[in-house]
Design a protein around this motif. Structure first.
Motif, PDB file in Angstrom:
ATOM      1  N   GLN A  93     -62.260  15.767   5.931  1.00  0.00           N
ATOM      2  CA  GLN A  93     -63.125  16.079   7.066  1.00  0.00           C
ATOM      3  C   GLN A  93     -62.296  16.295   8.329  1.00  0.00           C
ATOM      4  O   GLN A  93     -61.464  15.460   8.690  1.00  0.00           O
ATOM      5  N   HIS A  94     -62.491  17.473   8.979  1.00  0.00           N
ATOM      6  CA  HIS A  94     -61.824  17.837  10.237  1.00  0.00           C
ATOM      7  C   HIS A  94     -60.325  18.080  10.066  1.00  0.00           C
ATOM      8  O   HIS A  94     -59.621  18.247  11.067  1.00  0.00           O
ATOM      9  N   LEU A  95     -59.815  18.135   8.823  1.00  0.00           N
ATOM     10  CA  LEU A  95     -58.364  18.289   8.618  1.00  0.00           C
ATOM     11  C   LEU A  95     -58.049  19.431   7.651  1.00  0.00           C
ATOM     12  O   LEU A  95     -57.152  19.329   6.816  1.00  0.00           O
ATOM     13  N   ALA A  96     -58.782  20.538   7.784  1.00  0.00           N
ATOM     14  CA  ALA A  96     -58.609  21.658   6.867  1.00  0.00           C
ATOM     15  C   ALA A  96     -57.245  22.316   6.981  1.00  0.00           C
ATOM     16  O   ALA A  96     -56.801  23.021   6.060  1.00  0.00           O
ATOM     17  N   GLN A  97     -56.539  22.084   8.110  1.00  0.00           N
ATOM     18  CA  GLN A  97     -55.210  22.660   8.306  1.00  0.00           C
ATOM     19  C   GLN A  97     -54.096  21.661   7.973  1.00  0.00           C
ATOM     20  O   GLN A  97     -52.917  22.030   8.007  1.00  0.00           O
ATOM     21  N   GLU A  98     -54.457  20.420   7.681  1.00  0.00           N
ATOM     22  CA  GLU A  98     -53.454  19.394   7.429  1.00  0.00           C
ATOM     23  C   GLU A  98     -53.536  18.809   6.020  1.00  0.00           C
ATOM     24  O   GLU A  98     -52.520  18.548   5.387  1.00  0.00           O
ATOM     25  N   ASN A  99     -54.740  18.575   5.540  1.00  0.00           N
ATOM     26  CA  ASN A  99     -54.956  18.004   4.201  1.00  0.00           C
ATOM     27  C   ASN A  99     -55.967  18.871   3.458  1.00  0.00           C
ATOM     28  O   ASN A  99     -57.179  18.729   3.645  1.00  0.00           O
ATOM     29  N   ALA A 100     -55.471  19.757   2.630  1.00  0.00           N
ATOM     30  CA  ALA A 100     -56.360  20.690   1.929  1.00  0.00           C
ATOM     31  C   ALA A 100     -55.787  21.019   0.552  1.00  0.00           C
ATOM     32  O   ALA A 100     -54.570  21.002   0.349  1.00  0.00           O
ATOM     33  N   SER A 101     -56.682  21.320  -0.379  1.00  0.00           N
ATOM     34  CA  SER A 101     -56.281  21.672  -1.744  1.00  0.00           C
ATOM     35  C   SER A 101     -57.174  22.786  -2.270  1.00  0.00           C
ATOM     36  O   SER A 101     -58.345  22.896  -1.888  1.00  0.00           O
ATOM     37  N   VAL A 102     -56.620  23.595  -3.162  1.00  0.00           N
ATOM     38  CA  VAL A 102     -57.395  24.638  -3.842  1.00  0.00           C
ATOM     39  C   VAL A 102     -56.887  24.746  -5.277  1.00  0.00           C
ATOM     40  O   VAL A 102     -55.754  24.374  -5.582  1.00  0.00           O
ATOM     41  N   PHE A 103     -57.755  25.262  -6.144  1.00  0.00           N
ATOM     42  CA  PHE A 103     -57.281  25.647  -7.475  1.00  0.00           C
ATOM     43  C   PHE A 103     -58.119  26.790  -7.995  1.00  0.00           C
ATOM     44  O   PHE A 103     -59.256  27.010  -7.563  1.00  0.00           O
ATOM     45  N   VAL A 104     -57.533  27.534  -8.915  1.00  0.00           N
ATOM     46  CA  VAL A 104     -58.220  28.631  -9.591  1.00  0.00           C
ATOM     47  C   VAL A 104     -58.111  28.373 -11.079  1.00  0.00           C
ATOM     48  O   VAL A 104     -57.016  28.225 -11.619  1.00  0.00           O
ATOM     49  N   ILE A 105     -59.254  28.301 -11.750  1.00  0.00           N
ATOM     50  CA  ILE A 105     -59.292  28.023 -13.184  1.00  0.00           C
ATOM     51  C   ILE A 105     -59.987  29.169 -13.895  1.00  0.00           C
ATOM     52  O   ILE A 105     -60.967  29.727 -13.390  1.00  0.00           O
ATOM     53  N   TYR A 106     -59.458  29.536 -15.073  1.00  0.00           N
ATOM     54  CA  TYR A 106     -59.980  30.661 -15.833  1.00  0.00           C
ATOM     55  C   TYR A 106     -60.537  30.189 -17.171  1.00  0.00           C
ATOM     56  O   TYR A 106     -60.087  29.190 -17.725  1.00  0.00           O
ATOM     57  N   PRO A 107     -61.493  30.906 -17.740  1.00  0.00           N
ATOM     58  CA  PRO A 107     -62.053  30.506 -19.037  1.00  0.00           C
ATOM     59  C   PRO A 107     -61.022  30.443 -20.152  1.00  0.00           C
ATOM     60  O   PRO A 107     -61.195  29.709 -21.111  1.00  0.00           O
ATOM     61  N   ASP A 108     -59.931  31.222 -20.049  1.00  0.00           N
ATOM     62  CA  ASP A 108     -58.938  31.238 -21.127  1.00  0.00           C
ATOM     63  C   ASP A 108     -57.876  30.154 -20.994  1.00  0.00           C
ATOM     64  O   ASP A 108     -56.934  30.101 -21.780  1.00  0.00           O
ATOM     65  N   GLY A 109     -58.020  29.250 -19.993  1.00  0.00           N
ATOM     66  CA  GLY A 109     -57.084  28.150 -19.873  1.00  0.00           C
ATOM     67  C   GLY A 109     -56.053  28.290 -18.767  1.00  0.00           C
ATOM     68  O   GLY A 109     -55.331  27.339 -18.465  1.00  0.00           O
ATOM     69  N   ARG A 110     -55.964  29.448 -18.142  1.00  0.00           N
ATOM     70  CA  ARG A 110     -55.025  29.587 -17.030  1.00  0.00           C
ATOM     71  C   ARG A 110     -55.487  28.736 -15.848  1.00  0.00           C
ATOM     72  O   ARG A 110     -56.680  28.635 -15.576  1.00  0.00           O
ATOM     73  N   LEU A 111     -54.523  28.159 -15.159  1.00  0.00           N
ATOM     74  CA  LEU A 111     -54.844  27.254 -14.058  1.00  0.00           C
ATOM     75  C   LEU A 111     -53.720  27.304 -13.027  1.00  0.00           C
ATOM     76  O   LEU A 111     -52.545  27.214 -13.365  1.00  0.00           O
ATOM     77  N   SER A 112     -54.087  27.445 -11.771  1.00  0.00           N
ATOM     78  CA  SER A 112     -53.145  27.388 -10.655  1.00  0.00           C
ATOM     79  C   SER A 112     -53.716  26.478  -9.587  1.00  0.00           C
ATOM     80  O   SER A 112     -54.937  26.447  -9.376  1.00  0.00           O
TER      81      SER A 112
END
Length: 367
Positions: A93-112
């Protein structure tokens, strides 16, 4: 697919059982995830509690998992990527520029996955498909961060080495076991079709395909075990998928190989060893994921096929040791039913409490 390993010779029975049973293994766990159920803001939070996703993230991130997942306090609007993956973001909360995470997951098992902490000047990035470079949607996310840069990661050449498995509506299966050394490729193929009535499989120690690799595409020649020779095919790596395309059929004999096929890499621990047993009524596949087959291990895999109707069962278990700490067998549990494999003399014993359900001597097929 109907597999009948008891009706074939030793080599074909071994290859057929391995190919048939490998599809009970969780080599593409994320393929079972229905990504669409998490593609809305009101439901996206559930994806980070999905057990399969958690396992995949922990496998990818290792000791960094806690830092990564702790940023998911507020969730951003998820979206589907151009390749049907799902982009998920979160931050404190309020720290989108300091503490943030993302991921992209695919049906075939790829993950970043990527994340930042307050002291980071470079975005932390992990992926299980490095041949594609940094995910484009993660690049877009990172471009909005102030004072943070992405690591300099160029696309890497992916390796063809490993066991690749595919199936087609239970009508056929294709298994490739490949070893890549530099640009050279060698291995075996095993194709089972016509409801298990046609099995074109090589002995594991007798390669029947070879070729060369360039830019994630392999050009191979292969021989059938029914006499036909000099078939040609291309193998193309696309993320976590290997695409087989036959470009010339084998000549001067029978062959059984598909024109097109998609395969997924089986996730087998390095050094794992497999043994096969046969009883009067069952064909059994036992794998020690810790290394040598006689090594003590709490990560044993059991797959069994009942010869009468080809019903299969897959169980996890551990080795059994005697008073001298020698491994003498392995034990697996399915509810209150225990499956025990004795190594010497080989045998299968299935019990329910004190009641013996099955007790049959066995023989090793791959000694």
């Amino acid at each position: 697919m109907a597999c009948h390993p008891r009706t074939f010779g030793k080599v074909l029975r071994y290859a057929a059982l391995l190919s048939c049973l490998s599809f009970t293994l969780p080599h593409a766990a994320s393929a079972a995830i229905e990504l669409n159920q998490y593609d809305k803001l009101e439901t996206v939070e559930g994806i980070t509690a999905n057990k399969t996703v958690v396992v995949q993230l922990k496998k990818l991130l290792g000791n960094d998992y806690d830092n990564f997942i702790s940023n998911f306090d507020v969730y951003g609007e998820p979206h589907h990527t151009a390749e049907d993956g799902l982009f998920v973001s979160g931050w404190l909360q309020h720290l989108a520029q300091e503490n943030a995470s993302v991921f992209v997951i695919y049906p075939d098992g790829r993950l970043s996955a990527a994340w930042i902490l307050p002291d980071d000047s470079v975005v932390n990035y992990r992926t299980n498909h490095p041949g594609d470079g940094i995910d484009k949607d993660i690049q877009q996310w990172a471009s909005q961060l102030e004072g943070k840069t992405l690591p300099d990661i160029a696309p890497q050449a992916s390796s063809f080495s490993g066991t690749w498995q595919g199936k087609d509506n239970d009508a056929s299966t294709l298994s490739l076991k490949l070893t890549q050394k530099g640009s050279k490729l060698i291995g075996t193929y095993c194709y089972i079709t016509q409801g298990g009535n046609r099995i074109d499989c090589a002995d594991e120690d007798k390669p029947n395909l070879m070729g060369s690799v360039k830019n994630n595409v392999a050009t191979i020649s292969f021989d059938s075990n029914f006499g036909a020779v000099n078939g040609q095919a291309t193998l193309k790596l696309e993320g976590n998928t290997l695409r087989w395309t036959m470009t010339r059929t084998p000549e001067n004999g029978e062959y059984y190989a598909p024109e097109h096929y998609n395969l997924i890499k089986e996730d087998v621990p390095a050094g794992a060893t497999t043994r096969l047993l046969q009883t009067a009524k069952f064909s059994l596949f036992v794998r020690n994921n810790c290394g040598a087959f006689s090594k003590p291990c709490d990560d044993m895999l059991y797959n069994g096929v009942r010869n009468s109707d080809n019903t299969t069962i897959s169980l996890k278990g551990k080795t059994v040791q005697n008073s001298a700490n020698d491994v003498v067998g392995a034990e697996f549990h399915n509810g209150n039913i225990t499956y025990r494999i004795d190594y010497q003399p080989p045998g299968l014993v299935v019990t329910q409490g004190t009641k013996v359900l099955v007790k049959q001597p066995a023989k090793w097929l791959n000694e």
